[in-house]
Motif scaffolding. Structure first.
Motif: not given
Length: 211
Positions: A3, A98, A134
């Motif tokens: 990330e 998320r 993610l």
């Protein structure tokens, strides 16, 4: 999947002239869209964005710190590069959240050495997967170590991380292991091609004589 955090700026000018000014300032014109929200026109820092893609791949999650707004998570959807000068002209970004599942193309990488006297052909360079935004794998590794001639690996046989599902057709061929051509086979092919050239020349000469 890594990330990366980028500080970006909102864009208020549009059109080719505005895009050129943005690029001259060391930034990339971009649009962020998704989840039914209005598109956001942004400027990305060219050096930091290019480094993020080069080091982490196209599927790296970008945390965008937008001036005067809260942070947004995004995936790179499309990168448009200049066809001759090869600089980035524009980027389309997809808004993600998320825990959200996304469908992405992930590189397939072969590893290991097949059995002696064999040749490996990779038929699929990328595989389409559904994964948590993610937790996208950087690549899918396929081992051909010790594989004998006649071995075929299909998409359904790929080993995927937990929570990741295959979207590519399971019957699609990923890699094929065959017998490597021998020296005599290669020489035979060259001789055959040479004979064809001679034969064509002979036909042309015959036609010239008849004329």
């Amino acid at each position: 999947m890594s990330e990366v955090r980028l500080t970006v700026e909102p864009r208020t000018e549009f059109g080719k002239g505005a895009a050129r000014r943005t690029r001259r300032a060391g930034k990339i014109p971009a649009v962020l869209y998704g989840h039914g929200s209005d598109p956001k026109h942004l400027s990305l820092p060219v050096v930091e964005f290019a480094r993020a893609i080069r080091e982490n791949g196209r599927n790296t999650v970008l945390t965008l710190d937008v001036a005067g707004s809260s942070s947004e998570l995004a995936l790179t959807k499309t990168i448009t590069a200049h066809p001759v000068k090869n600089y980035i002209e524009h980027v389309d970004l997809l808004l993600v959240k998320r825990g959200e599942k996304v469908t992405v193309d992930v590189p397939v990488v072969l590893s290991g050495d097949p059995a002696s006297g064999t040749l490996v052909t990779q038929d699929l360079n990328e595989v389409q997967l559904e994964a948590d935004a993610l937790n996208i794998p950087e690549q899918v590794e396929v081992s051909v170590d010790g594989a004998e001639a006649g071995t075929q690996i299909h998409a359904s046989e790929l080993s995927l991380p937990r929570g990741v599902t295959l979207q590519t057709g399971p019957e699609i061929l990923v890699a094929n292991v065959s017998e490597a051509p021998s020296e005599s086979d290669m020489e035979s092919d060259i001789d055959t091609e040479g004979a064809g050239v001679v034969e064509e020349a002979s036909e042309d000469e015959t036609a010239g004589e008849q004329a």
